[in-house]
Scaffold this motif. Sequence first.
Motif, PDB file in Angstrom:
ATOM      1  N   LYS A 140      -4.292  -9.022  -4.151  1.00  0.00           N
ATOM      2  CA  LYS A 140      -3.716  -9.479  -5.425  1.00  0.00           C
ATOM      3  C   LYS A 140      -2.856  -8.391  -6.063  1.00  0.00           C
ATOM      4  O   LYS A 140      -1.729  -8.631  -6.476  1.00  0.00           O
ATOM      5  CB  LYS A 140      -4.836  -9.839  -6.413  1.00  0.00           C
ATOM      6  N   VAL A 141      -3.399  -7.204  -6.102  1.00  0.00           N
ATOM      7  CA  VAL A 141      -2.714  -6.129  -6.842  1.00  0.00           C
ATOM      8  C   VAL A 141      -2.094  -5.144  -5.858  1.00  0.00           C
ATOM      9  O   VAL A 141      -2.774  -4.677  -4.945  1.00  0.00           O
ATOM     10  CB  VAL A 141      -3.723  -5.372  -7.748  1.00  0.00           C
ATOM     11  N   PRO A 142      -0.784  -4.851  -6.022  1.00  0.00           N
ATOM     12  CA  PRO A 142      -0.163  -3.890  -5.112  1.00  0.00           C
ATOM     13  C   PRO A 142      -0.772  -2.498  -5.284  1.00  0.00           C
ATOM     14  O   PRO A 142      -1.003  -2.060  -6.412  1.00  0.00           O
ATOM     15  CB  PRO A 142       1.314  -3.890  -5.527  1.00  0.00           C
ATOM     16  N   GLN A 146       2.856  -0.408  -1.570  1.00  0.00           N
ATOM     17  CA  GLN A 146       3.042  -1.863  -1.388  1.00  0.00           C
ATOM     18  C   GLN A 146       4.049  -2.406  -2.403  1.00  0.00           C
ATOM     19  O   GLN A 146       4.062  -1.956  -3.556  1.00  0.00           O
ATOM     20  CB  GLN A 146       1.709  -2.600  -1.572  1.00  0.00           C
ATOM     21  N   PRO A 147       4.885  -3.357  -1.973  1.00  0.00           N
ATOM     22  CA  PRO A 147       5.855  -3.915  -2.913  1.00  0.00           C
ATOM     23  C   PRO A 147       5.170  -4.795  -3.967  1.00  0.00           C
ATOM     24  O   PRO A 147       4.022  -5.216  -3.777  1.00  0.00           O
ATOM     25  CB  PRO A 147       6.767  -4.765  -2.020  1.00  0.00           C
ATOM     26  N   ALA A 148       5.913  -5.079  -5.044  1.00  0.00           N
ATOM     27  CA  ALA A 148       5.323  -5.851  -6.148  1.00  0.00           C
ATOM     28  C   ALA A 148       4.908  -7.247  -5.704  1.00  0.00           C
ATOM     29  O   ALA A 148       3.929  -7.811  -6.222  1.00  0.00           O
ATOM     30  CB  ALA A 148       6.331  -5.929  -7.292  1.00  0.00           C
ATOM     31  N   ASP A 149       5.629  -7.807  -4.723  1.00  0.00           N
ATOM     32  CA  ASP A 149       5.308  -9.191  -4.305  1.00  0.00           C
ATOM     33  C   ASP A 149       4.412  -9.206  -3.073  1.00  0.00           C
ATOM     34  O   ASP A 149       4.465 -10.130  -2.260  1.00  0.00           O
ATOM     35  CB  ASP A 149       6.612  -9.977  -4.044  1.00  0.00           C
ATOM     36  N   ILE A 150       3.568  -8.216  -2.940  1.00  0.00           N
ATOM     37  CA  ILE A 150       2.715  -8.105  -1.750  1.00  0.00           C
ATOM     38  C   ILE A 150       1.868  -9.366  -1.530  1.00  0.00           C
ATOM     39  O   ILE A 150       1.706  -9.850  -0.413  1.00  0.00           O
ATOM     40  CB  ILE A 150       1.820  -6.833  -1.817  1.00  0.00           C
ATOM     41  N   GLU A 151       1.368  -9.932  -2.639  1.00  0.00           N
ATOM     42  CA  GLU A 151       0.507 -11.104  -2.538  1.00  0.00           C
ATOM     43  C   GLU A 151       1.256 -12.251  -1.851  1.00  0.00           C
ATOM     44  O   GLU A 151       0.777 -12.858  -0.901  1.00  0.00           O
ATOM     45  CB  GLU A 151       0.051 -11.524  -3.938  1.00  0.00           C
ATOM     46  N   LEU A 152       2.492 -12.488  -2.343  1.00  0.00           N
ATOM     47  CA  LEU A 152       3.306 -13.576  -1.797  1.00  0.00           C
ATOM     48  C   LEU A 152       3.652 -13.309  -0.327  1.00  0.00           C
ATOM     49  O   LEU A 152       3.581 -14.203   0.525  1.00  0.00           O
ATOM     50  CB  LEU A 152       4.593 -13.687  -2.637  1.00  0.00           C
ATOM     51  N   GLN A 153       4.020 -12.071  -0.056  1.00  0.00           N
ATOM     52  CA  GLN A 153       4.413 -11.705   1.314  1.00  0.00           C
ATOM     53  C   GLN A 153       3.284 -11.987   2.302  1.00  0.00           C
ATOM     54  O   GLN A 153       3.492 -12.602   3.345  1.00  0.00           O
ATOM     55  CB  GLN A 153       4.751 -10.217   1.374  1.00  0.00           C
ATOM     56  N   VAL A 154       2.070 -11.552   1.944  1.00  0.00           N
ATOM     57  CA  VAL A 154       0.931 -11.733   2.857  1.00  0.00           C
ATOM     58  C   VAL A 154       0.608 -13.222   3.004  1.00  0.00           C
ATOM     59  O   VAL A 154       0.386 -13.724   4.106  1.00  0.00           O
ATOM     60  CB  VAL A 154      -0.296 -10.932   2.359  1.00  0.00           C
ATOM     61  N   ARG A 155       0.647 -13.933   1.891  1.00  0.00           N
ATOM     62  CA  ARG A 155       0.391 -15.379   1.919  1.00  0.00           C
ATOM     63  C   ARG A 155       1.334 -16.070   2.900  1.00  0.00           C
ATOM     64  O   ARG A 155       0.923 -16.834   3.774  1.00  0.00           O
ATOM     65  CB  ARG A 155       0.647 -15.996   0.546  1.00  0.00           C
ATOM     66  N   ASN A 156       2.635 -15.801   2.708  1.00  0.00           N
ATOM     67  CA  ASN A 156       3.641 -16.443   3.558  1.00  0.00           C
ATOM     68  C   ASN A 156       3.449 -16.069   5.021  1.00  0.00           C
ATOM     69  O   ASN A 156       3.606 -16.911   5.913  1.00  0.00           O
ATOM     70  CB  ASN A 156       5.059 -16.062   3.103  1.00  0.00           C
ATOM     71  N   MET A 157       3.104 -14.809   5.234  1.00  0.00           N
ATOM     72  CA  MET A 157       2.880 -14.348   6.604  1.00  0.00           C
ATOM     73  C   MET A 157       1.732 -15.137   7.237  1.00  0.00           C
ATOM     74  O   MET A 157       1.824 -15.649   8.346  1.00  0.00           O
ATOM     75  CB  MET A 157       2.526 -12.858   6.556  1.00  0.00           C
TER      76      MET A 157
END
Length: 859
Positions: A140-142, A146-157
Amino acid sequence: MEGLIPVVNELQDALASVDGGLALDLPQIAVVGSQSAGKSSVLENIVGRDFLPRGSGIVTRRPLLLQLVRNTDTVEEYGEFLHRRGEIFADFEEIRKEIQAETDRSVGSGKNVSAQPIHLRLIGPKYMDLTLVDLPGLTKVPVGDQPADIELQVRNMILTYIERPTCLILAVCPANADLATSDALQLAQRVDADGLRTIGVLTKIDLMDGGTNARDILENRLIPLTYGYVGIVNRSQRDIDGKKNVQSALEAELNFFRNHDSYKDLDRVGTPCLIARLNEQLTLHIAEVLPDFKVKVQRQIQNLERQLNKMVLDYPHDDPQWKPKALIVLTIKFSQLYKIEMIGMTDAGLNLSRYSYGAKIMNIFHRNFKSLLAATEFTHEDKMKREIGITITNIWGVRPGLFPPDKAFDRVIRSQIKKLEQPMLWVVDAVSQEMLKALQYTIDQAASQFPLLAQELRSRCDGAISKYAHIATDRVKELLEYELAYINTKHEDFVGFSYAEQKGYSRVLKRRHPGMEVTQKGWLIMNKKRFWFVLTPNALCWYADETENERQYMVPIDDSLLFREAKSSNRFIIASQSGNIHFDKSEIELQTTTLEELDRWKRSLLQVGIFTGGERLNLNVENMTISEEIFDEHDPWLERQIESIWILTDSYMRIVCRTLVDVVPKCVVRTLIKDTIEYFEKTLIAEISRLPNCDDLMEENKSECEKRDRLRTSLEACQKALEKLSRTPLPKVIRKPRTVEHRPLHESLSSGQISKPSTAVAESSAAVSLRPPPRSRTRSASRTSGSEKHSDVVDRKSSSPIPPTDPPQSNGNSNLFVRLFPKSASPFSPRSLNSQRSIRKSVEKSITSENRTQWHVND
Ligand SMILES: Nc1nc2c(ncn2[C@@H]2O[C@H](COP(=O)(O)OP(=O)(O)OP(=O)(O)O)[C@@H](O)[C@H]2O)c(=O)[nH]1
């Protein structure tokens, strides 16, 4: 469905040698969960080896695509990385280090993640061909870099992997965290709403606070899943640091559940149970794909047989005379194939996917040749009429002839016939080109195995085709000579002179006087007075007004009238060369209102035969010059004669072309195609059989031999696989979601709704559990009923479904995943083996029993 997985193992072994890849598509298994949930630990337990980087904080920072490859030729298990092709990693500690190092190489040693996967392949005799994916944990928290959108990046991955319909999702949730906040469950539900490919994995049960337990979750009552949850105890960080191996960890896990009051009566706990769940899923998947796969194998067999039939020479190589005999057989086969290619004799050898060269030659005869003839010069009417005009004028000489001269027709027709030579010779050339291509094709078909023989055939046949092409060229030229030698004006299709003259005359008339109707009418000014003028092909009249009642005058149209433009604008003059045109005047001057009108009148006058040429009226001996251009297309007399000759020529050329379209193909077939085939059938075979270097010619092409061997091996492999498939009953399974009440997760997670199981939920529990749990029960009741109902699953001597501790028999095979599938390789004691067998039986039984209620099975 019993035993489908060993069938697949056997099939995959059998098909490993098939060229072109004929693989049974098995699903990928992806582990999804929040950071440090225990994903890598679960994966290691499934594989049964220590090889993944481990630790607290974010460890998996790139997806790991782990391909398990079954290879019975090897004794030891080893790994290979795609990024380090050719290197073998026999030490699994080295594999772990390389994963770590490769991750650092691509994303640095910080905390950042990357979607670029690491491809690792583990090869061993006991693996099943399958792909497992370890994914970075949901966060959840970078932190760190880690980039600010780490949560989104991992989700999409993660979504890119689990979105695939053939991906089994292991949703890993730590038991020491609130299940209601599980990212893994949320993500899994997003892509698998019916829960047909999601299995919940509850880790860290050993870390739960004292006095709490995970029974509600494991009994699928808290947040129900179609396939429920399996409880797991992995190694703790301390275990890992203390180098506790997987075997000991599994043993410890077994002890933990067996000795824990809250779990010892549960059957949905332990890594073996998780593997059994996966086993169940894989079995169902295989049952679904096998029927199609069988068809695929059958098709492959047909395809391989076809290819082999083309290549294999049916001659026993142990016969000392096989080479000379095979030489003749091949030459005969070649000549037969060539004949079929050209003449298309029988059904055998006819190909539906391509046109034969014979068909292409037919097209040359009946389409290309016809089009070429149609495009020859005599069809260009204007050009030809001019040629006819010049010829006629020259033949007349000083005296204009009364009739169209016969000689003119003769000369014109000969020059036109000669123009046909080019298309005729083109046909011979085009046909011989196609025959050379057919030669190449049939030699490839018949003798590609023997390159020297193919070369010998090619050079002899090339020579034969060019020899017969020369003969055909001469014959075709002869055909043209026949046409030139005798112009058959008695041909029954020839129109004849009288017709041509009449037709020519009427055509000229039509052109000059298209009907007797009025050509032009309108107001014109003559001698400063307006009159209504009417022009017809016979006369120019003018009236007092447009009622045409009061005719003022009429000038008959004849060849003596000429048209001339006047000097002042909008005026023109009509003059007579032979006398007066209007009373005592030899010309009249007329005036139009506009220039357009003047143009219209000019065109109409030309139409009725009043041409320009007024200058001649003013000619005199001083300014007279002799024109170079004698042919006057407007000379009506010449025009009529040209027209007649044109009609005769056109008619005769049609006859010639029709004849040539018929006889040229006959001539080419006879002299080029038939003679070539005859040469192949008779002379070539005799020539080849007399050659002294027969042994050399029959030297086989190495690559062809290898190809044939490969095809044979593939064919045998496919036949073996088909045999295996034919012996295996193939159930037809149609998946249907079980009747779990699927509430949106947020609803399930909202307070007050999650602890009470609905009837549907309870049913689903029964469906997914190894044994159906009662709809509602107290803890003690559940224990009692659990042990009672479980008597067929657990060790009968034990009151607990978890077998008592026995020292594990370390037989070196630590691959749990594989262990559950084949019956042989178990690291457990006989009792625990019994238990596993029971679990397996139970899984199969549960599938079978579910067939009645949850699945449609058509055997
Ligand atoms: N006691 C105990 N510790 C566990 C259990 N499962 C995992 N751990 C520990 O939790 C930590 C993280 O485990 P991993 O398997 O690396 O977790 P992960 O989900 O793969 O972690 P990331 O890849 O970093 O997201 C390690 O120290 C493990 O030893 C468990 O069931 N019990």
